[in-house]
Scaffold this motif. Structure first.
Motif, mmCIF file in Angstrom:
data_model
loop_
_atom_site.group_PDB
_atom_site.id
_atom_site.type_symbol
_atom_site.label_atom_id
_atom_site.label_comp_id
_atom_site.label_asym_id
_atom_site.label_seq_id
_atom_site.Cartn_x
_atom_site.Cartn_y
_atom_site.Cartn_z
ATOM 1 N N PRO A 1 -8.159 -54.508 62.830
ATOM 2 C CA PRO A 1 -7.480 -55.259 61.775
ATOM 3 C C PRO A 1 -6.507 -54.388 60.988
ATOM 4 N N THR A 2 -5.318 -54.956 60.707
ATOM 5 C CA THR A 2 -4.320 -54.255 59.910
ATOM 6 C C THR A 2 -3.508 -55.271 59.126
ATOM 7 N N ASP B 1 -6.837 -51.577 58.428
ATOM 8 C CA ASP B 1 -7.464 -51.943 57.156
ATOM 9 C C ASP B 1 -8.552 -50.936 56.803
ATOM 10 N N GLU B 2 -9.331 -50.518 57.808
ATOM 11 C CA GLU B 2 -10.423 -49.579 57.554
ATOM 12 C C GLU B 2 -9.898 -48.257 57.015
ATOM 13 N N GLU B 3 -8.765 -47.791 57.539
ATOM 14 C CA GLU B 3 -8.170 -46.551 57.055
ATOM 15 C C GLU B 3 -7.727 -46.695 55.603
ATOM 16 N N GLN B 4 -7.226 -47.868 55.236
ATOM 17 C CA GLN B 4 -6.782 -48.081 53.860
ATOM 18 C C GLN B 4 -7.957 -48.239 52.899
ATOM 19 N N ILE B 5 -8.957 -48.996 53.314
ATOM 20 C CA ILE B 5 -10.073 -49.323 52.426
ATOM 21 C C ILE B 5 -11.096 -48.200 52.365
ATOM 22 N N GLY B 6 -11.329 -47.553 53.520
ATOM 23 C CA GLY B 6 -12.352 -46.520 53.586
ATOM 24 C C GLY B 6 -13.673 -47.010 54.139
ATOM 25 N N ALA B 7 -13.706 -48.263 54.570
ATOM 26 C CA ALA B 7 -14.923 -48.847 55.142
ATOM 27 C C ALA B 7 -14.520 -49.942 56.121
ATOM 28 N N TYR C 1 -15.053 -53.660 58.144
ATOM 29 C CA TYR C 1 -15.428 -54.992 57.663
ATOM 30 C C TYR C 1 -16.924 -55.243 57.822
ATOM 31 N N ASP C 2 -17.534 -54.705 58.871
ATOM 32 C CA ASP C 2 -18.988 -54.848 59.015
ATOM 33 C C ASP C 2 -19.698 -54.197 57.834
ATOM 34 N N GLU C 3 -19.210 -53.015 57.430
ATOM 35 C CA GLU C 3 -19.811 -52.337 56.283
ATOM 36 C C GLU C 3 -19.581 -53.128 54.996
ATOM 37 N N LEU C 4 -18.380 -53.669 54.832
ATOM 38 C CA LEU C 4 -18.074 -54.435 53.626
ATOM 39 C C LEU C 4 -18.881 -55.726 53.558
ATOM 40 N N GLU C 5 -19.111 -56.357 54.701
ATOM 41 C CA GLU C 5 -19.970 -57.557 54.728
ATOM 42 C C GLU C 5 -21.370 -57.202 54.271
ATOM 43 N N TRP C 6 -21.869 -56.072 54.759
ATOM 44 C CA TRP C 6 -23.194 -55.610 54.341
ATOM 45 C C TRP C 6 -23.227 -55.397 52.830
ATOM 46 N N ALA C 7 -22.202 -54.715 52.298
ATOM 47 C CA ALA C 7 -22.161 -54.429 50.862
ATOM 48 C C ALA C 7 -22.065 -55.707 50.047
ATOM 49 N N MET C 8 -21.323 -56.693 50.555
ATOM 50 C CA MET C 8 -21.166 -57.963 49.848
ATOM 51 C C MET C 8 -22.512 -58.662 49.709
ATOM 52 N N VAL D 1 -21.917 -44.715 49.679
ATOM 53 C CA VAL D 1 -20.462 -44.589 49.677
ATOM 54 C C VAL D 1 -19.808 -45.959 49.863
ATOM 55 N N VAL D 2 -20.277 -46.704 50.871
ATOM 56 C CA VAL D 2 -19.706 -48.015 51.169
ATOM 57 C C VAL D 2 -19.926 -48.976 50.015
ATOM 58 N N PHE D 3 -21.125 -48.981 49.462
ATOM 59 C CA PHE D 3 -21.415 -49.875 48.340
ATOM 60 C C PHE D 3 -20.520 -49.538 47.153
ATOM 61 N N GLY D 4 -20.275 -48.242 46.938
ATOM 62 C CA GLY D 4 -19.392 -47.829 45.851
ATOM 63 C C GLY D 4 -17.961 -48.284 46.073
ATOM 64 N N ILE D 5 -17.480 -48.205 47.312
ATOM 65 C CA ILE D 5 -16.133 -48.684 47.642
ATOM 66 C C ILE D 5 -16.032 -50.178 47.363
ATOM 67 N N TYR D 6 -17.038 -50.916 47.817
ATOM 68 C CA TYR D 6 -17.030 -52.373 47.618
ATOM 69 C C TYR D 6 -17.013 -52.722 46.131
ATOM 70 N N LYS D 7 -17.894 -52.100 45.357
ATOM 71 C CA LYS D 7 -17.992 -52.434 43.932
ATOM 72 C C LYS D 7 -16.708 -52.072 43.192
ATOM 73 N N ARG D 8 -16.109 -50.936 43.540
ATOM 74 C CA ARG D 8 -14.877 -50.521 42.869
ATOM 75 C C ARG D 8 -13.748 -51.504 43.146
ATOM 76 N N LEU D 9 -13.572 -51.880 44.406
ATOM 77 C CA LEU D 9 -12.505 -52.814 44.752
ATOM 78 C C LEU D 9 -12.767 -54.205 44.184
ATOM 79 N N ASN D 10 -14.014 -54.629 44.215
ATOM 80 C CA ASN D 10 -14.374 -55.936 43.675
ATOM 81 C C ASN D 10 -14.082 -55.995 42.176
#
Length: 266
Positions: free
Chosen positions: A195-196, A206-212, A214-221, A239-248
């Motif tokens: 994905p891009t 997208d993963e390079e931009q976000i740092g995680a 989509y499978d990881e982000l789904e888990w964090a969500m 790390v992934v949970f922190g990325i998700y919470k910060r962006l959210n």
């Protein structure tokens, strides 16, 4: 979490197509316009719209686009037009429009901010183009955002790819979009492509931009929806949970209604 398999894919497919038909009928429009990027989200959205039997206009809008994005988009459009007689397409190369725009604005900003602002400008030029075609064709602009992007991390451009009339797949997480895409016979080149967002004129994912991923982000969500906090995890999960919470948190301005200053009676 809900999972789409071979049995439920057919039901989800039918539900969305019926929803699209009902919305278009109530809006008294002739169909839908969809921006085609060469990615899974726009491929699934345009296929769902095509199944309504209403007019569907697929629009290519390259702006110094990576050749792989263009070729995947063209492959999908050709396949869709071969399958559905109600599908038409057009191409608007907006590279020159983008370059002219850059000559008309101040550019002495911080380099990083300028780079991001111009990337978002690409998305907003495309949104304007889609609404032009929607206006002359009596069509609705169908959004291509999924649930993780739209309501998880806000990974889209406000009034760019976020500027739409309706969102057929915004209640599906990315893995569900892929499952539905497979059921809908989206080309393998698209199903297998990373994905891009295509906003920088290269192949960055997208993963390079976000740092995680989509499978990881789904888990964090899911963890966030279940009330988990940063202290519940360690290592990569933390790390992934922190990325998700910060962006959210930072992108709530995209997900919430526009704030209105309500004036009291003085």
């Amino acid at each position: 979490m809900r999972k789409i398999n071979a049995d439920t894919a057919a039901k989800v497919n039918k539900f969305i197509v019926n929803w699209l038909n009902d919305y278009a009928d109530n809006a008294k429009v002739d169909g839908f316009v969809v921006g085609i990027s060469g990615g899974i989200d726009s491929a699934v959205t345009s296929t769902l719209c095509a199944q309504t039997g209403k007019k569907v206009l697929c629009v290519e809008m390259p702006i110094h686009q990576a050749p792989s994005h263009v070729s995947r988009g063209q492959e999908h459009i050709a396949q869709l037009k071969a399958r559905f007689p109600n599908v038409d397409s057009t191409a608007a190369d907006l590279s020159e429009v983008f370059e002219v725009f850059k000559t008309k604005i101040a550019s002495d900003a911080d380099e990083a901010r300028l780079h991001l602002s111009l990337a978002n400008t690409r998305a907003r030029i495309r949104m304007t183009t889609l609404y032009y075609y929607a206006g002359i064709g009596n069509l609705l602009v169908a959004g291509t955002g999924n649930k993780v992007e739209d309501f998880g991390v806000g990974f889209y451009t406000k009034y760019g790819d976020g500027g739409v009339d309706l969102s057929p797949i915004a209640d599906l997480v990315k893995s569900e979009v892929y499952a539905l895409g497979s059921y809908l016979q989206v080309p393998e080149t698209i199903l297998n492509a990373p994905p891009t967002d295509g906003l920088f004129g290269d192949d960055r994912t997208d993963e390079e931009q976000i740092g995680a991923s989509y499978d990881e982000l789904e888990w964090a969500m899911v963890q966030d929806e279940n009330g988990k906090s940063d202290g519940d995890f360690s290592g990569r999960e933390q790390v992934v949970f922190g990325i998700y919470k910060r962006l959210n948190r930072n992108n709530q301005h995209k997900m919430q209604p526009i704030p209105v200053c309500k004036i009291p009676i003085f």
